[in-house]
Design a protein around this motif. Structure first.
Motif, PDB file in Angstrom:
ATOM      1  N   ILE A 111       2.025  19.727 -23.102  1.00 35.13           N
ATOM      2  CA  ILE A 111       2.503  20.145 -21.505  1.00 35.13           C
ATOM      3  C   ILE A 111       3.953  20.423 -21.665  1.00 35.13           C
ATOM      4  O   ILE A 111       4.315  21.307 -21.042  1.00 35.13           O
ATOM      5  CB  ILE A 111       2.061  19.016 -20.744  1.00 35.13           C
ATOM      6  CG1 ILE A 111       0.650  19.305 -20.358  1.00 35.13           C
ATOM      7  CG2 ILE A 111       2.662  19.202 -19.353  1.00 35.13           C
ATOM      8  CD1 ILE A 111      -0.177  17.930 -20.124  1.00 35.13           C
ATOM      9  N   ILE A 118       4.723  23.834 -22.837  1.00 44.81           N
ATOM     10  CA  ILE A 118       4.463  25.217 -21.797  1.00 44.81           C
ATOM     11  C   ILE A 118       5.151  24.999 -20.446  1.00 44.81           C
ATOM     12  O   ILE A 118       5.348  25.869 -19.599  1.00 44.81           O
ATOM     13  CB  ILE A 118       2.830  25.530 -21.709  1.00 44.81           C
ATOM     14  CG1 ILE A 118       2.216  23.868 -21.253  1.00 44.81           C
ATOM     15  CG2 ILE A 118       2.245  26.063 -22.981  1.00 44.81           C
ATOM     16  CD1 ILE A 118       0.917  24.256 -20.911  1.00 44.81           C
ATOM     17  N   GLY A 120      -3.479  25.506 -23.438  1.00 42.71           N
ATOM     18  CA  GLY A 120      -1.926  25.455 -23.482  1.00 42.71           C
ATOM     19  C   GLY A 120      -1.675  26.610 -24.608  1.00 42.71           C
ATOM     20  O   GLY A 120      -0.623  27.482 -24.270  1.00 42.71           O
ATOM     21  N   THR A 145      -1.396  25.449 -15.823  1.00 41.67           N
ATOM     22  CA  THR A 145      -0.074  24.376 -16.589  1.00 41.67           C
ATOM     23  C   THR A 145      -0.331  23.145 -15.461  1.00 41.67           C
ATOM     24  O   THR A 145      -0.456  22.091 -16.161  1.00 41.67           O
ATOM     25  CB  THR A 145       1.115  25.002 -16.424  1.00 41.67           C
ATOM     26  OG1 THR A 145       1.398  26.499 -17.140  1.00 41.67           O
ATOM     27  CG2 THR A 145       2.147  24.025 -17.260  1.00 41.67           C
TER      28      THR A 145
END
Lengths: 265, 308
Positions: free
Chosen positions: A20, A23, A139, A184
């Protein structure tokens, strides 16, 4: 000292967190430049409604959150384009509207108040192995999507009008960008939680922008800051026994404050 | 770029320092001094109490839910999970711990055995808003508490077969104590002018059914569930109709609801402890599971106007 890496659940949390962290600023960069920072927060609230639906119908909450966020991201963008409401009004409608939906669904299902707290503030403890896999695959999807339209997105971010004139499908790109943001945001919920997600997307980018370097360099710095905040946040929260999401965001904020305060004028 | 690096180093140093300070002043997880003992995590107080009584000197028990937190809505922190993972045994009640299901996933591939002490004992259902939930509060019935203690003893003995005889002996002592409490409840509640009592949270179902009482709960099985206005009105009407003079509330959550009803019907409030945790006050006063069970009995006798 580093005994925490013996614990499988912390390793899982770190894996998901790092994906995470990679991205989030990438999406954040485009959102911040387009003055769209608040959309992350809005989509996070929409994801909460998605989570509530998932918990109510006992489906994997990650999927319903993604579905809800992606669908409403398209709706928000359409509402914005229609010019019948202001852009930020569209955000406000979705933000409070989905929160209202979430809380009503939660009272209908009465009995998962506890889980709710995890979703609001995140908990790396709740990350399952299957979640890591899903976050990893999606991702990569976000990365590939951004890479394939990178040039167009940059153009769009700096000058939407001339991008349009030069034949770039701006509407499609806008919707794609917001949909990717939605993806996201939903992926980041287990780690930092609904209420803190936009911080992870926005703060590292804003910090990097303070340095006034080139576009690519800004992205690289934002990436470094975001990965640093996530890793150090998870490690620190473990030892201090604090909430991981909150600690991550506070570290990102601390870096921002230092960078801002020491900025050469 | 260089500046960022310097700032990151600075932040790392700051975080390391705060971690070092924290570790220096409050080390967590099991104390390593007592090596060789069985490390047991219990999800909340009564289970920890049983495990301590049974394991005695050979076990090191940690309660996951901290004192004065509600086990129904406590979420273990990262450290709690680390503590559990570094132990040998985790004792759950079942249906109380919101993290009970998830912890099985987390502990996969580790050598921590999870034992659900209440498994098979949760026989009563409570219907709230048309949804029926299993009542987990078995430890408040001494009879069922004995069975939980037996399950815990089996689990401890399986982990440490060298001291089986000791554990059995300790279980015997605990069973005697619980038996004595059971007898006290039977005799104490034998001649009462009332049989219905009102509590803030529906924790006393197993206790009530065992001793022929009727529990009327203001909220549901989880102590922080907010009752609707309608529910409050129903309970008030019930209290008036049955001349209830005491409304029970519990120690770990706000007595607000019980006080509202008490004011409404002109009754007084009293504590009926669901023994889900030991508050710091309780521990300084030297209270434990057995003395709290006896306090509960005393207050029940008062509320139900029992004569010896």
């Amino acid at each position: 000292m580093l005994d925490l890496f013996h614990y499988t659940f912390i390793v899982r949390g770190l894996e998901a967190g790092i994906i995470i962290a990679i991205i989030a600023p990438l999406i954040g960069m485009f959102l911040v430049l387009r003055r769209y920072s608040l959309i992350a927060d809005t989509l996070a609230h929409v994801s909460l409604a998605g989570v509530a639906i998932g918990l109510l119908f006992k489906i994997n909450a990650l999927f319903t959150a993604i579905a809800a966020a992606v669908i409403s991201s398209v709706a928000i963008e359409r509402l914005r384009i229609s010019k019948r409401v202001y852009g930020e009004s569209a955000l406000a409608i979705f933000l409070s509207g989905s929160l209202a939906l979430a809380i009503v669904l939660i009272s209908v299902a009465n009995g998962f108040n506890v889980n709710l707290f995890n979703y609001l503030f995140g908990s790396i403890v709740t990350v399952k192995q299957s979640d890591v896999t899903i976050i990893g695959i999606l991702g990569i999807l976000v990365l590939v999507a951004i890479a394939s339209v990178y040039k167009e997105l940059v153009y769009l971010s700096f000058d939407e009008e001339s991008a349009k004139v030069s034949g770039i499908p701006t509407r499609m790109l806008n919707i794609l960008l917001i949909a990717l943001a939605a993806l996201t945001v939903s992926l980041a919920i287990p780690i930092v939680g609904v209420l803190l997600i936009s911080a992870l997307i926005v703060i590292p980018v804003v910090t990097a922008l303070q340095l006034r370097v080139g576009f690519k360099q800004t992205i690289v710095i934002a990436e470094i800051l975001s990965i640093f905040s996530v890793i150090s946040g998870i490690v620190t929260s473990y030892y201090l026994n604090t909430s991981a999401g909150g600690t991550i965001v506070l570290i990102a904020l601390l870096i921002f404050v230092i960078v801002y305060a020491t900025k050469k004028r | 770029m260089k500046r960022i690096l310097i700032i990151l180093i600075f932040v790392t140093a700051f975080l390391t320092l705060s971690i070092a300070l924290k570790l220096h002043y409050s080390p967590t997880t099991f104390s390593t001094a007592q090596s060789g003992t069985l490390k047991i995590s219990a999800s909340f107080y009564p289970l920890a109490f049983f495990a301590e009584q049974i394991g005695g000197q050979y076990v090191n028990v940690r309660t996951i839910t901290p004192a004065s937190a509600e086990p129904h809505d406590y979420e273990p922190t990262t450290q709690d999970i680390a503590t559990i993972e570094s132990g040998n045994l985790l004792i759950l009640n079942g249906n109380v711990e919101p993290w009970g299901v998830k912890v099985h996933d987390i502990l996969q591939g580790t050598n921590v055995t999870v034992v659900t002490a209440g498994a098979g004992l949760l026989t009563q259902q409570l219907v709230e808003n048309g949804i029926s939930t299993t009542d987990p509060h078995v430890w408040l019935n001494p009879h069922l508490a004995m069975q939980e203690a037996y399950v815990i003893e089996q689990a401890i003995a399986a982990k440490d077969p060298a001291h089986v005889a000791y554990y059995q002996q300790q279980l015997g002592k605990l069973t005697t104590t619980l038996d004595a409490i059971d007898t006290a409840y039977h005799t104490g509640l034998a001649h009462c002018s009332q049989s219905a009592f009102i509590t803030s949270h529906a924790a006393f179902g197993y206790l009530a059914s065992h001793y022929g009482l009727q529990q009327v709960a203001i909220a549901g099985l989880s102590p922080d569930a907010e009752p609707s206005g309608q529910q409050l009105a129903d309970v008030s009407a019930f209290a008036k109709a049955h001349n209830v003079t005491y409304i029970f509330f519990e120690s770990l959550v706000s007595p607000k609801l019980a006080e509202t009803i008490a004011r409404e019907v002109g009754a007084q409030t009293l504590v009926l402890n669901p023994i889900e945790g030991l508050t710091p006050n309780d521990s300084t006063a030297g209270k434990d599971y057995t003395s709290l069970m006896r306090d509960n009995l005393h207050n029940l006798e008062l509320a139900l106007q029992c004569t010896p």
